[in-house]
Design an enzyme around this catalytic site. Structure first.
Site, PDB file in Angstrom:
ATOM      1  N   ASP A  40      -7.119   4.308  -4.498  1.00 39.32           N
ATOM      2  CA  ASP A  40      -7.552   4.378  -3.184  1.00 39.32           C
ATOM      3  C   ASP A  40      -8.363   5.614  -3.192  1.00 39.32           C
ATOM      4  OD1 ASP A  40      -7.769   2.185  -0.979  1.00 39.32           O
ATOM      5  OD2 ASP A  40      -7.330   4.207   0.102  1.00 39.32           O
TER       6      ASP A  40
ATOM      7  N   LYS B  92       0.910  -1.094  -0.144  1.00 43.42           N
ATOM      8  CA  LYS B  92       0.062  -0.081   0.274  1.00 43.42           C
ATOM      9  C   LYS B  92       0.771   1.198   0.072  1.00 43.42           C
ATOM     10  CE  LYS B  92      -4.399   1.162   0.195  1.00 43.42           C
ATOM     11  NZ  LYS B  92      -5.491   0.354  -0.318  1.00 43.42           N
TER      12      LYS B  92
HETATM   13  P1  NDP Z   1     -12.848   8.005  -2.877  1.00 43.54           P
HETATM   14  O1  NDP Z   1     -11.852   9.115  -2.751  1.00 43.54           O
HETATM   15  O2  NDP Z   1     -13.550   7.735  -4.351  1.00 43.54           O
HETATM   16  O3  NDP Z   1     -14.245   7.988  -2.087  1.00 43.54           O
HETATM   17  C1  NDP Z   1     -14.148   8.365  -0.794  1.00 43.54           C
HETATM   18  C2  NDP Z   1     -15.577   8.630  -0.064  1.00 43.54           C
HETATM   19  O4  NDP Z   1     -15.467   8.721   1.249  1.00 43.54           O
HETATM   20  C3  NDP Z   1     -15.612  10.029  -0.520  1.00 43.54           C
HETATM   21  O5  NDP Z   1     -17.149  10.415  -0.566  1.00 43.54           O
HETATM   22  C4  NDP Z   1     -15.160  10.909   0.768  1.00 43.54           C
HETATM   23  O6  NDP Z   1     -15.725  12.220   0.975  1.00 43.54           O
HETATM   24  C5  NDP Z   1     -15.609   9.970   1.874  1.00 43.54           C
HETATM   25  N1  NDP Z   1     -14.491   9.969   2.978  1.00 43.54           N
HETATM   26  C6  NDP Z   1     -12.986   9.918   2.803  1.00 43.54           C
HETATM   27  N2  NDP Z   1     -12.379  10.155   4.090  1.00 43.54           N
HETATM   28  C7  NDP Z   1     -13.268  10.261   4.844  1.00 43.54           C
HETATM   29  C8  NDP Z   1     -13.148  10.789   6.160  1.00 43.54           C
HETATM   30  N3  NDP Z   1     -11.920  10.847   6.861  1.00 43.54           N
HETATM   31  N4  NDP Z   1     -14.519  11.008   6.657  1.00 43.54           N
HETATM   32  C9  NDP Z   1     -15.650  10.902   6.343  1.00 43.54           C
HETATM   33  N5  NDP Z   1     -15.487  10.618   4.905  1.00 43.54           N
HETATM   34  C10 NDP Z   1     -14.824  10.442   4.293  1.00 43.54           C
HETATM   35  O7  NDP Z   1     -12.441   6.493  -2.280  1.00 43.54           O
HETATM   36  P2  NDP Z   1     -12.887   4.920  -2.607  1.00 43.54           P
HETATM   37  O8  NDP Z   1     -14.409   4.931  -2.843  1.00 43.54           O
HETATM   38  O9  NDP Z   1     -11.975   4.449  -3.461  1.00 43.54           O
HETATM   39  O10 NDP Z   1     -12.468   4.364  -1.047  1.00 43.54           O
HETATM   40  C11 NDP Z   1     -13.575   4.062  -0.240  1.00 43.54           C
HETATM   41  C12 NDP Z   1     -12.996   3.100   0.924  1.00 43.54           C
HETATM   42  O11 NDP Z   1     -12.769   1.826   0.215  1.00 43.54           O
HETATM   43  C13 NDP Z   1     -11.721   3.201   1.646  1.00 43.54           C
HETATM   44  O12 NDP Z   1     -11.330   2.738   2.811  1.00 43.54           O
HETATM   45  C14 NDP Z   1     -10.727   2.527   0.524  1.00 43.54           C
HETATM   46  O13 NDP Z   1      -9.752   2.054   1.207  1.00 43.54           O
HETATM   47  C15 NDP Z   1     -11.602   1.433   0.310  1.00 43.54           C
HETATM   48  N6  NDP Z   1     -11.338   0.365  -0.759  1.00 43.54           N
HETATM   49  C16 NDP Z   1     -11.187   1.239  -1.982  1.00 43.54           C
HETATM   50  C17 NDP Z   1     -11.117   0.142  -3.063  1.00 43.54           C
HETATM   51  C18 NDP Z   1     -11.005   0.633  -4.639  1.00 43.54           C
HETATM   52  O14 NDP Z   1     -10.856  -0.038  -5.624  1.00 43.54           O
HETATM   53  N7  NDP Z   1     -11.006   2.130  -4.848  1.00 43.54           N
HETATM   54  C19 NDP Z   1     -10.946  -1.183  -2.988  1.00 43.54           C
HETATM   55  C20 NDP Z   1     -11.107  -1.493  -1.618  1.00 43.54           C
HETATM   56  C21 NDP Z   1     -11.386  -1.019  -0.798  1.00 43.54           C
HETATM   57  P3  NDP Z   1     -15.316  13.450  -0.015  1.00 43.54           P
HETATM   58  O15 NDP Z   1     -16.448  13.231  -1.285  1.00 43.54           O
HETATM   59  O16 NDP Z   1     -15.818  14.448   0.789  1.00 43.54           O
HETATM   60  O17 NDP Z   1     -14.141  13.426  -0.079  1.00 43.54           O
HETATM   61  O1  2IT Z   2      -7.969  -1.410  -0.918  1.00 43.30           O
HETATM   62  C1  2IT Z   2      -7.727  -1.889  -1.927  1.00 43.30           C
HETATM   63  O2  2IT Z   2      -7.854  -3.209  -2.136  1.00 43.30           O
HETATM   64  C2  2IT Z   2      -7.500  -1.102  -3.020  1.00 43.30           C
HETATM   65  N1  2IT Z   2      -7.639   0.092  -2.601  1.00 43.30           N
HETATM   66  C3  2IT Z   2      -7.403  -1.679  -4.466  1.00 43.30           C
HETATM   67  C4  2IT Z   2      -5.919  -2.149  -4.603  1.00 43.30           C
HETATM   68  C5  2IT Z   2      -5.772  -2.510  -5.968  1.00 43.30           C
HETATM   69  O3  2IT Z   2      -4.553  -2.759  -6.093  1.00 43.30           O
HETATM   70  O4  2IT Z   2      -6.545  -2.583  -6.950  1.00 43.30           O
END
Ligand code: NDP
Ligand code: 2IT
Length: 444
Positions: A166, A126
């Site tokens: 992420d 990561k």
């Molecule tokens: P994005 O940046 O696309 O979206 C994150 C969302 O969560 C936004 O709406 C953001 O608000 C909100 N957010 C982020 N930080 C905070 C905080 N501290 N307090 C409140 N709201 C918050 O990220 P992802 O959707 O990609 O990721 C979301 C979660 O999923 C994370 O935990 C990530 O690690 C996990 N994840 C992501 C994967 C991926 O493929 N993208 C895969 C597996 C897990 P705002 O719109 O205001 O920024």
């Molecule tokens: O938390 C996660 O699994 C991710 N942000 C996706 C990682 C990836 O390599 O696709």
């Protein structure tokens, strides 16, 4: 003291000021007790747990860039290459002001077991930076991404370490980083996933984490004689994971009534309008206050509150520790059937325990959100064979992976006498493959 307790104590002592990392290690090691106890002598001799909680390598670097006013800004970049026992390091890059080494280590540690559960050959890693893309111009984001990759490119490669998106890192950032990697190294290779479709990206990667989350909930429900049709759901977050979880849940007949961002949350009793949400968050990069303009019947509230709404399913899809013990109590009081983690470690340890004790079906993130990284691995396969698979083909593979993953963790839980405890099942199933690979490869 038991071996598990000794290693937990050592992690806390040797990694001060990293509470999220402690939390992730505790959750995993606690549930590995049955396996560790059964193999204590051999594991101790090989220092297996000490090796698994210590990253193979962690890189920290300076990221200087020039803002639109000509001012030089300096951020800190990280890449933690945690475990390569079963494949090249694989895991996302988080861009958020809260990023520090402890957060990247918790995410990297979780990623080891998640990637193992996908059944695909990917190790755990990561990275990220405390850079905040919010409110920055495209030019500033590009300047940051180019500087970040100028340093990171020394440590990654298609067969060594393959980062992805992420929080804060989406298609735009991956594009700028890929361009800079190619320019410096002079190689067009699958060094990042989540790429644009015109330069080696995979169909379904954008949707994969959210879709995968709903596919595994669908299988969980099927195995409990339930259906998603007619169910209501609360989602937190309004980013990549949340948007596509809402879309797939609605395609399968559930009604999602909430979403949130870092400043507030929306309640839409008629069901969240995904097209409006995409326009606000993906295109215009605005706040959720805008949602009411598209849906006058909805409510917007400042602060947090999605878990106070009575629904059948809760899907935390924003960030770590966003569902605490009070939220868990409110959900149980309102009769929630299932909680599935779209985000990484969104539920606190006491909240998880409370939900499980009260009979809520609970799917931990390392299982429930594994569809994203699984599809990243499918993107790597397509890049290696220089082919491009259809949407239907990738989607079917993703669904197959999530269904198999559910049965894998369900079987592991049953095998060790923890029927229905998917936290234990996921940790044990993920761990067993990694430990086997580490043992076969000797002391490295
Ligand atoms: P994005 O940046 O696309 O979206 C994150 C969302 O969560 C936004 O709406 C953001 O608000 C909100 N957010 C982020 N930080 C905070 C905080 N501290 N307090 C409140 N709201 C918050 O990220 P992802 O959707 O990609 O990721 C979301 C979660 O999923 C994370 O935990 C990530 O690690 C996990 N994840 C992501 C994967 C991926 O493929 N993208 C895969 C597996 C897990 P705002 O719109 O205001 O920024
Ligand atoms: O938390 C996660 O699994 C991710 N942000 C996706 C990682 C990836 O390599 O696709």
């Amino acid at each position: 003291m038991s071996y598990v307790d000794e290693v937990i104590a050592r992690v806390v002592k040797e990694n001060p000021s990293e509470p999220e990392f402690h939390q992730a290690v505790k959750e995993v090691l606690e549930s590995l007790r049955p396996v560790v106890d059964a193999n204590e002598e051999a594991f101790r001799r090989d220092a297996l747990l000490e090796r698994i909680v210590n990253p193979e390598r962690q890189i920290k670097f300076r990221v200087p860039w020039v803002d639109d006013k000509g001012q030089v800004q300096v951020n800190t970049g990280y890449r933690v290459q945690f475990n390569s026992a079963i494949g090249p390091y694989k895991g996302g890059l988080r861009l958020h002001p809260s990023v520090n080494l402890g957060i990247i280590k918790f995410l990297g540690f979780e990623q080891i077991f998640k990637n193992s559960l996908t059944g695909l050959p990917i190790g755990g890693g990561k990275g990220g930076s405390d850079f905040d893309p919010k409110g920055k111009s495209d030019r500033e984001v590009m300047a940051f991404c180019q500087s970040f990759m100028t340093e990171l490119c020394k440590y990654i490669g298609a067969d060594t370490d393959v980062p992805a998106g992420d929080i804060g890192t989406g298609a735009r950032e991956i594009g700028y980083m890929f361009g800079q990697y190619k320019r410096i190294k002079g190689v067009f290779e699958g060094v990042l996933t989540g790429k644009g479709l015109s330069y080696g990206g995979s169909l379904v990667r954008t949707e994969a984490t959210g879709y995968g989350l709903i596919y595994i909930v669908e299988e969980l429900f099927k195995c409990h004689g339930l259906s998603l049709k007619g169910k209501t759901a609360a989602v937190s977050g309004a980013g990549n994971v949340a948007i596509y979880a809402i879309q797939k849940a609605q395609q399968l007949g559930a009604k999602v009534v909430t979403c949130s961002d870092s400043t507030g949350w929306v309640y839409d009793p008629d069901g969240i309008d995904v097209a409006a949400l995409k326009e606000i968050k993906e295109v215009k990069r605005q706040r959720l206050t805008e949602y009411k303009k598209y849906r006058p019947n909805s409510e917007y509230h400042e602060g947090r509150g999605v878990w106070t709404i009575k629904t059948d399913i809760a899907l935390p899809c924003a960030t770590q520790n966003e569902l605490n013990i009070d939220d868990a109590k409110a959900l149980v009081k309102n009769g929630v059937i299932a909680v599935a983690e779209g985000a990484n470690m969104p539920t606190t340890l006491d909240a998880t325990e409370y939900l499980q004790k009260n009979g809520v079906l609970f799917l931990p993130g390392k299982a429930a959100n594994a569809g994203g990284v699984a599809t990243s691995a499918l993107e790597m396969s397509q890049n290696s064979e220089r082919l491009h698979w259809s949407f239907e083909e990738v989607d079917a593979k993703l669904k197959g992976i999530m269904v198999a993953l559910y049965h894998n963790i369900d079987d592991a839980a049953k095998k060790y006498g923890f029927d229905g405890n998917y936290v234990v099942g996921a940790n044990i199933a993920g761990f067993e493959k990694v430990v086997n690979a580490m043992t076969l490869q000797g002391i490295v």
